[in-house]
Enzyme design. Structure first.
Site, PDB file in Angstrom:
ATOM      1  N   TYR A 108       4.818 -30.966   7.525  1.00  0.00           N
ATOM      2  CA  TYR A 108       3.646 -31.792   7.822  1.00  0.00           C
ATOM      3  C   TYR A 108       2.562 -30.971   8.512  1.00  0.00           C
ATOM      4  O   TYR A 108       2.867 -30.142   9.369  1.00  0.00           O
ATOM      5  CB  TYR A 108       4.052 -32.958   8.744  1.00  0.00           C
ATOM      6  CG  TYR A 108       2.870 -33.816   9.129  1.00  0.00           C
ATOM      7  CD1 TYR A 108       2.417 -34.803   8.266  1.00  0.00           C
ATOM      8  CD2 TYR A 108       2.171 -33.600  10.311  1.00  0.00           C
ATOM      9  CE1 TYR A 108       1.306 -35.562   8.581  1.00  0.00           C
ATOM     10  CE2 TYR A 108       1.062 -34.361  10.640  1.00  0.00           C
ATOM     11  CZ  TYR A 108       0.625 -35.336   9.772  1.00  0.00           C
ATOM     12  OH  TYR A 108      -0.472 -36.091  10.078  1.00  0.00           O
ATOM     13  N   TRP A 110      -2.123 -30.323   8.858  1.00  0.00           N
ATOM     14  CA  TRP A 110      -3.458 -30.360   8.273  1.00  0.00           C
ATOM     15  C   TRP A 110      -3.836 -29.087   7.541  1.00  0.00           C
ATOM     16  O   TRP A 110      -4.745 -29.096   6.732  1.00  0.00           O
ATOM     17  CB  TRP A 110      -4.491 -30.646   9.372  1.00  0.00           C
ATOM     18  CG  TRP A 110      -4.742 -32.094   9.603  1.00  0.00           C
ATOM     19  CD1 TRP A 110      -3.810 -33.058   9.868  1.00  0.00           C
ATOM     20  CD2 TRP A 110      -6.012 -32.768   9.587  1.00  0.00           C
ATOM     21  NE1 TRP A 110      -4.430 -34.281  10.037  1.00  0.00           N
ATOM     22  CE2 TRP A 110      -5.785 -34.123   9.872  1.00  0.00           C
ATOM     23  CE3 TRP A 110      -7.320 -32.346   9.381  1.00  0.00           C
ATOM     24  CZ2 TRP A 110      -6.803 -35.067   9.944  1.00  0.00           C
ATOM     25  CZ3 TRP A 110      -8.338 -33.283   9.459  1.00  0.00           C
ATOM     26  CH2 TRP A 110      -8.082 -34.630   9.726  1.00  0.00           C
TER      27      TRP A 110
HETATM   28  N1  MGD Z   1       0.308 -36.149  22.029  1.00  0.00           N
HETATM   29  C1  MGD Z   1      -0.247 -36.297  20.833  1.00  0.00           C
HETATM   30  N2  MGD Z   1       0.284 -35.660  19.781  1.00  0.00           N
HETATM   31  C2  MGD Z   1      -0.263 -35.795  18.567  1.00  0.00           C
HETATM   32  C3  MGD Z   1      -1.388 -36.626  18.365  1.00  0.00           C
HETATM   33  C4  MGD Z   1      -1.931 -37.312  19.495  1.00  0.00           C
HETATM   34  O1  MGD Z   1      -2.912 -38.093  19.372  1.00  0.00           O
HETATM   35  N3  MGD Z   1      -1.348 -37.099  20.706  1.00  0.00           N
HETATM   36  N4  MGD Z   1      -1.918 -36.757  17.113  1.00  0.00           N
HETATM   37  C5  MGD Z   1      -1.035 -36.558  15.992  1.00  0.00           C
HETATM   38  C6  MGD Z   1      -1.790 -36.485  14.762  1.00  0.00           C
HETATM   39  S1  MGD Z   1      -2.748 -37.865  14.418  1.00  0.00           S
HETATM   40  C7  MGD Z   1      -1.738 -35.451  13.906  1.00  0.00           C
HETATM   41  S2  MGD Z   1      -2.517 -35.572  12.386  1.00  0.00           S
HETATM   42  C8  MGD Z   1      -0.955 -34.242  14.201  1.00  0.00           C
HETATM   43  C9  MGD Z   1      -1.623 -32.937  13.729  1.00  0.00           C
HETATM   44  O2  MGD Z   1      -0.690 -31.925  13.695  1.00  0.00           O
HETATM   45  P1  MGD Z   1      -0.885 -30.609  12.797  1.00  0.00           P
HETATM   46  O3  MGD Z   1      -1.612 -30.935  11.540  1.00  0.00           O
HETATM   47  O4  MGD Z   1       0.445 -29.959  12.649  1.00  0.00           O
HETATM   48  O5  MGD Z   1      -1.830 -29.741  13.734  1.00  0.00           O
HETATM   49  P2  MGD Z   1      -2.718 -28.469  13.415  1.00  0.00           P
HETATM   50  O6  MGD Z   1      -3.022 -27.831  14.722  1.00  0.00           O
HETATM   51  O7  MGD Z   1      -3.885 -28.855  12.573  1.00  0.00           O
HETATM   52  O8  MGD Z   1      -1.730 -27.539  12.626  1.00  0.00           O
HETATM   53  C10 MGD Z   1      -2.052 -26.854  11.474  1.00  0.00           C
HETATM   54  C11 MGD Z   1      -1.353 -25.498  11.495  1.00  0.00           C
HETATM   55  O9  MGD Z   1      -1.554 -24.881  10.234  1.00  0.00           O
HETATM   56  C12 MGD Z   1      -2.052 -23.549  10.400  1.00  0.00           C
HETATM   57  N5  MGD Z   1      -2.898 -23.311   9.216  1.00  0.00           N
HETATM   58  C13 MGD Z   1      -4.189 -23.627   9.024  1.00  0.00           C
HETATM   59  N6  MGD Z   1      -4.579 -23.284   7.783  1.00  0.00           N
HETATM   60  C14 MGD Z   1      -3.495 -22.732   7.173  1.00  0.00           C
HETATM   61  C15 MGD Z   1      -3.273 -22.191   5.882  1.00  0.00           C
HETATM   62  O10 MGD Z   1      -4.136 -22.154   5.012  1.00  0.00           O
HETATM   63  N7  MGD Z   1      -1.996 -21.731   5.620  1.00  0.00           N
HETATM   64  C16 MGD Z   1      -1.006 -21.758   6.559  1.00  0.00           C
HETATM   65  N8  MGD Z   1       0.180 -21.283   6.223  1.00  0.00           N
HETATM   66  N9  MGD Z   1      -1.216 -22.249   7.791  1.00  0.00           N
HETATM   67  C17 MGD Z   1      -2.431 -22.744   8.084  1.00  0.00           C
HETATM   68  C18 MGD Z   1      -2.769 -23.562  11.717  1.00  0.00           C
HETATM   69  O11 MGD Z   1      -2.818 -22.271  12.270  1.00  0.00           O
HETATM   70  C19 MGD Z   1      -1.925 -24.552  12.533  1.00  0.00           C
HETATM   71  O12 MGD Z   1      -0.864 -23.903  13.183  1.00  0.00           O
HETATM   72  O13 MGD Z   1      -0.709 -34.184  15.607  1.00  0.00           O
HETATM   73  C20 MGD Z   1      -0.100 -35.355  16.119  1.00  0.00           C
HETATM   74  N10 MGD Z   1       0.288 -35.143  17.498  1.00  0.00           N
HETATM   75  N1  MGD Z   2     -12.677 -33.344  17.289  1.00  0.00           N
HETATM   76  C1  MGD Z   2     -11.555 -33.799  16.713  1.00  0.00           C
HETATM   77  N2  MGD Z   2     -11.596 -34.948  15.990  1.00  0.00           N
HETATM   78  C2  MGD Z   2     -10.451 -35.429  15.439  1.00  0.00           C
HETATM   79  C3  MGD Z   2      -9.214 -34.749  15.551  1.00  0.00           C
HETATM   80  C4  MGD Z   2      -9.205 -33.549  16.326  1.00  0.00           C
HETATM   81  O1  MGD Z   2      -8.154 -32.911  16.502  1.00  0.00           O
HETATM   82  N3  MGD Z   2     -10.379 -33.111  16.893  1.00  0.00           N
HETATM   83  N4  MGD Z   2      -8.085 -35.248  14.947  1.00  0.00           N
HETATM   84  C5  MGD Z   2      -8.261 -36.193  13.826  1.00  0.00           C
HETATM   85  C6  MGD Z   2      -7.030 -36.932  13.524  1.00  0.00           C
HETATM   86  S1  MGD Z   2      -5.765 -36.082  12.777  1.00  0.00           S
HETATM   87  C7  MGD Z   2      -6.883 -38.255  13.732  1.00  0.00           C
HETATM   88  S2  MGD Z   2      -5.469 -39.047  13.231  1.00  0.00           S
HETATM   89  C8  MGD Z   2      -7.937 -39.048  14.366  1.00  0.00           C
HETATM   90  C9  MGD Z   2      -7.339 -39.984  15.407  1.00  0.00           C
HETATM   91  O2  MGD Z   2      -8.285 -40.916  15.790  1.00  0.00           O
HETATM   92  P1  MGD Z   2      -7.900 -41.917  16.983  1.00  0.00           P
HETATM   93  O3  MGD Z   2      -6.508 -42.333  16.853  1.00  0.00           O
HETATM   94  O4  MGD Z   2      -8.942 -42.967  16.982  1.00  0.00           O
HETATM   95  O5  MGD Z   2      -8.095 -40.907  18.214  1.00  0.00           O
HETATM   96  P2  MGD Z   2      -7.613 -40.749  19.708  1.00  0.00           P
HETATM   97  O6  MGD Z   2      -8.521 -39.676  20.220  1.00  0.00           O
HETATM   98  O7  MGD Z   2      -6.160 -40.567  19.810  1.00  0.00           O
HETATM   99  O8  MGD Z   2      -7.956 -42.124  20.407  1.00  0.00           O
HETATM  100  C10 MGD Z   2      -9.249 -42.654  20.541  1.00  0.00           C
HETATM  101  C11 MGD Z   2      -9.360 -43.350  21.877  1.00  0.00           C
HETATM  102  O9  MGD Z   2      -8.488 -44.453  21.933  1.00  0.00           O
HETATM  103  C12 MGD Z   2      -8.296 -44.762  23.307  1.00  0.00           C
HETATM  104  N5  MGD Z   2      -6.982 -45.361  23.481  1.00  0.00           N
HETATM  105  C13 MGD Z   2      -5.780 -44.747  23.507  1.00  0.00           C
HETATM  106  N6  MGD Z   2      -4.798 -45.653  23.683  1.00  0.00           N
HETATM  107  C14 MGD Z   2      -5.397 -46.858  23.767  1.00  0.00           C
HETATM  108  C15 MGD Z   2      -4.917 -48.198  23.935  1.00  0.00           C
HETATM  109  O10 MGD Z   2      -3.736 -48.469  24.044  1.00  0.00           O
HETATM  110  N7  MGD Z   2      -5.860 -49.180  23.936  1.00  0.00           N
HETATM  111  C16 MGD Z   2      -7.187 -48.948  23.805  1.00  0.00           C
HETATM  112  N8  MGD Z   2      -8.004 -49.985  23.769  1.00  0.00           N
HETATM  113  N9  MGD Z   2      -7.657 -47.705  23.668  1.00  0.00           N
HETATM  114  C17 MGD Z   2      -6.778 -46.674  23.636  1.00  0.00           C
HETATM  115  C18 MGD Z   2      -8.403 -43.464  24.081  1.00  0.00           C
HETATM  116  O11 MGD Z   2      -9.235 -43.616  25.222  1.00  0.00           O
HETATM  117  C19 MGD Z   2      -8.943 -42.497  23.055  1.00  0.00           C
HETATM  118  O12 MGD Z   2     -10.023 -41.730  23.544  1.00  0.00           O
HETATM  119  O13 MGD Z   2      -8.876 -38.189  14.993  1.00  0.00           O
HETATM  120  C20 MGD Z   2      -9.377 -37.203  14.112  1.00  0.00           C
HETATM  121  N10 MGD Z   2     -10.529 -36.594  14.746  1.00  0.00           N
HETATM  122 MO    MO Z   3      -3.963 -37.399  12.495  1.00  0.00          MO
END
Ligand code: MGD
Ligand code: MGD
Ligand code: MO
Length: 761
Positions: A108, A110
């Protein structure tokens, strides 16, 4: 000729400076470019790049047996040929001794934005040709929603996101947006698969300029863009369902919900209403009851009810709400509340899920049937819901619930990962580190010496989007970009395609893997197939040569603004939903038949497993939201993210009251801790965050001191709990975490180590 690089966070122009160094510039057609993206050029040349293949010392000495040293061991540089040989031997051995099911290539993550070099597509194609692999299902972003939505509205998550009522439509008819979790603009900087132009801010502004009122219901004031001047309602994290239930209570008591809509478009309201009114052996969901749970004054709850009764309202729910204990409930309840208001299927309101969570939601675009790299089919049927990886490694063969099914965890002997970082994304990292020691072999393709690379046995150095040609074809973005190769592959790194080609050659299926096509042949192939596919939309793409020369192509805007579920609204008999009843299921007989304790027949308040309403040892709720200065862990080594650190650590936002009570000043190095782990971070005092809540964004590179058991840099997943949202969705629950926080003492403060390369040869 224009030269662009395309990334999940935007499109940039590249050029060479006088010293032949690549530099990036914002694209002039993008009105809201992402600052942190400019750092890719430096990061692509930094000292953390993996320069050649490596093998872990202990693994090489003890091949095929796990020695418990992953993450603590030294690495030995090896040639590409040796690395291909070692990896292909292990792959074959695992397949022949245990079967393909013992290989986990769920992988899994991005990765990067290009369509051809998309790492997961390459992984899938390679492993399907190799006989299959145990896989993962759903996403960390919205797993609970992915499982729930088909039961409730009969649509899968992606079509629901694509069907969202556009900003343009809302701006003309809607009067009020209740933003549960806000609409933080920083999150709208990215979209999986690439961004052409950033449009979310423009969309929200258009609504505001047309008089739409916004209310931010969130623990964090900054979740609402400043220019909205939104009414602020600070809510205890994870209690939104209780607030929404009490709004439903007022609507029922006042007889002010839309009975026609409920009758014609929904099923199961009466049973739900009995619960709300306390007729089901439970308390009534009164404003007083909700106030004690949410900490919102009763008066404010009545004011909110007044607002939604008198104005045409959109109930907007951010994805974050369902990455929490029982995360299915706020979404189900949000849809139910929107149904009671009766605006679903019109531009006046309804419900939204993830407006401003990423760039595309609410944009005016037509989904395009773009083609990907052909991936074949996986002959292995074993899979896990994506966030159950530690459980799988800890308990092979054990049965678990998922969406009404009983499934079994496969017994994994080899893990292959490319394009994702479990040491960023997974919860309870100390547990993962232990479980990660169990497989015999772990192989990764990584770009930088991040924690993912440092916890592997065989490391193939991958390259960045700057080092290859590719196509940005995001089905949810109207811009297509020609990603051109800006620089030679750094040192001895390769594309994932080249890495898997090398492995396929050793394993005897090079021809079927590459089909004798080069990188540019594949890119043109995907372009031609996509050109054919969009004829069904009566659209024509330019020739590949013309497109490649110009560097980008913009699809025409759709002629009509989309309104979610509008056909269903017009004629529910002719356009029924794909639910068992054909209607919105406020109560679901299907979910009821699963007989789960943690997801009942209709929306329900469940106490989270840890929350501010039940404090024992740890008194602060930790929100680990998406980072402003990077994408997850990507570009944490970049300039923008590095500049945001405090004393080299990730900033943690603390309310001034909580800081005062703990004698903490701005800039202090603090220790966050709970029973799962300890993390150092840099204090940033801000009354943007409500008392009792701290915010430590996700994505700081995991930097454990395994002797002291302290993470030195500020990775919140050391503190989060690894347990599913419920036995229905099994999604991750990172936003349900209590911690304590104190000023770190001298013995606890160690230097951050993760940005020093282990390559010292
Ligand atoms: N505590 C907490 N944890 C979370 C979340 C949160 O809100 N709070 N959010 C969750 C969510 S919504 C998501 S989507 C996940 C994201 O989790 P990930 O998608 O696993 O996070 P990334 O840091 O984007 O990891 C991408 C990795 O791929 C590598 N990479 C980039 N391009 C390439 C490529 O072309 N080839 C190869 N081989 N590698 C590459 C990068 O160096 C990086 O290590 O995290 C989750 N974890
Ligand atoms: N710059 C940047 N943008 C991103 C990403 C990134 O890594 N960097 N990651 C992307 C990815 S993979 C995803 S999935 C999306 C995720 O998008 P979201 O899930 O919407 O993102 P979060 O930043 O986890 O949360 C947004 C806000 O929700 C509020 N929140 C958290 N828990 C609660 C709750 O229980 N109740 C209420 N009312 N509010 C709460 C927090 O204050 C937080 O700032 O973002 C995407 N956008
Ligand atoms: Mo995500």
């Amino acid at each position: 000729m224009s030269s662009f690089v395309s990334t999940h966070w935007g499109t940039y122009r590249f050029s060479e400076d006088a010293n032949k160094k690549i530099k990036l510039a914002n694209w002039n057609l993008d009105s809201s470019p992402t600052k942190f993206g400019l750092g890719l050029a430096d990061a692509a040349n930094d000292s953390l790049r993996i320069t050649q293949p490596f093998v872990r010392k202990g693994w090489l000495e003890n091949k095929g047996k796990s020695d418990g040293k992953r993450g603590k061991d030294d690495f030995i540089p090896i040639s590409w040929d040796k690395a291909f040989e070692l990896a292909s031997e292990e792959l074959l051995k695992t397949k022949n001794t245990y079967s393909n099911s013992a290989i986990f290539a769920g992988s899994y993550g991005w990765a990067s934005a290009g369509r051809f070099h998309h790492a997961k597509s390459q992984v899938n194609r390679f492993f399907n040709l190799f006989g299959g692999f145990s896989s993962s299902f759903q996403s960390y972003s919205y797993a609970a929603a992915q499982t729930l939505l088909p039961h409730i509205i009969g649509a899968d998550l992606y079509s629901t996101l694509e069907d969202h009522t556009t900003w343009n439509a809302l701006s003309s008819d809607c009067e009020l947006v209740l933003m549960f979790g806000g609409m933080p603009l920083k999150n709208s900087k990215v979209s999986a698969g690439g961004v052409g132009k950033h449009t979310t801010e423009l969309g929200i502004k258009k609504c505001f300029d047309n008089g739409v009122e916004f209310v931010n219901i969130s623990p964090l004031i900054a979740d609402s863009p400043d220019f909205l001047n939104a009414k602020q309602v600070q809510i205890r994290p994870n209690t939104d369902t209780a607030l929404m239930l009490s709004l439903a209570f007022i609507l029922i008591k006042n007889d002010s919900y839309n009975k026609d809509f409920i009758r014609d478009y929904t099923v199961g309201f009466d049973s739900f209403a009995d619960y709300v009114l306390g007729k089901k052996d439970s308390q009534e969901c009164s404003p007083e009851w909700a106030s004690s749970i949410t900490s919102i004054p009763v008066k404010t709850i009545y004011e909110l009810a007044d607002l939604i009764i008198t104005k045409k309202t959109m109930i907007s729910i951010s994805w974050s709400l369902q990455r929490a204990s029982r995360g299915e409930q706020p979404l189900w309840m949000g849809i139910t509340l929107a149904a009671m208001l009766g605006q679903i299927g019109t531009a006046s309101g309804g419900f939204g899920f993830g407006y401003s969570s990423v760039n595309s939601t609410g944009d005016s675009f037509q989904r395009m049937p773009w083609k990907s790299l052909p991936q074949g089919t996986n002959k292995v049927k074993d899979f896990i819901p994506v966030a159950r990886i530690t459980d799988m490694l800890e308990s092979p063969g054990e049965e678990f619930d998922y969406d009404g099914q009983k499934l079994k965890y496969p017994d994994i002997k080899l893990i292959y990962w490319a394009g994702g970082n479990p040491f960023h994304h997974h919860q309870d990292l100390n547990r993962l580190v232990k479980a990660w020691q169990k497989p015999n072999t772990i192989i990764v393709n990584e770009i930088w010496w991040n924690p993912q690379a440092r916890h592997a046995d065989i490391i193939f150095p991958a390259n960045t989007a700057l080092e290859r040609n590719d196509l940005m074809l995001n089905p949810r973005d109207p811009t297509i970009v020609a990603n051109k190769c800006a620089m030679q592959s750094f040192k001895d790194s390769k594309t994932d395609f080249e890495i898997f080609s090398g492995l396929a050659k050793k394993l005897g299926f090079l021809d079927s893997f590459t089909e004798n096509k080069s990188e540019m042949d594949w890119i043109q192939y995907i372009w031609e197939k996509s050109s054919e596919a969009i004829k069904e939309k009566n659209l024509t793409l330019p020739s590949f040569e013309e497109f490649w020369e110009k560097g980008f192509y913009e699809l025409p805007a759709p002629k009509i603004e989309n309104i979610m579920l509008s056909d269903f609204r017009k004629d529910p008999n002719k356009f029924p939903l794909k639910t068992p009843s054909g209607k919105i299921e406020i109560s679901s007989k299907t979910i009821e038949s699963f007989q789960l304790k943690d997801c009942l027949s209709h929306p329900h308040w469940f106490e989270p497993y840890e929350w501010l309403g039940n404090i024992k040892n740890y008194s602060l709720h930790l929100i680990s939201s998406q980072p402003k200065h990077r994408l997850h862990s990507q570009l944490d080594n970049g300039l923008d993210s590095q500049n945001s650190k405090i004393n080299g650590r990730e900033p943690v936002l603390i309310n001034s009251n909580d800081a005062l009570n703990r004698d903490i000043e701005n800039g202090d190095i603090v220790l966050l801790y709970n029973a799962r782990g300890k993390v150092l971070a840099g204090a940033k005092i801000s009354d943007n965050v409500m008392p009792g809540v701290v915010v430590l964004s996700t994505g700081a590179w995991f930097d454990p001191d395994y002797d002291l058991n302290i993470e030195r840099h500020g990775n919140p997943n050391v503190l989060t709990k690894d347990i599913g949202t419920s036995s229905l969705g099994q999604g991750p629950t990172c936003h349900t975490t209590l911690v304590e926080l104190k000023k770190a003492n001298k013995e606890e403060i160690m230097d951050v180590n993760i940005f020093k390369s282990p390559e010292k040869f």
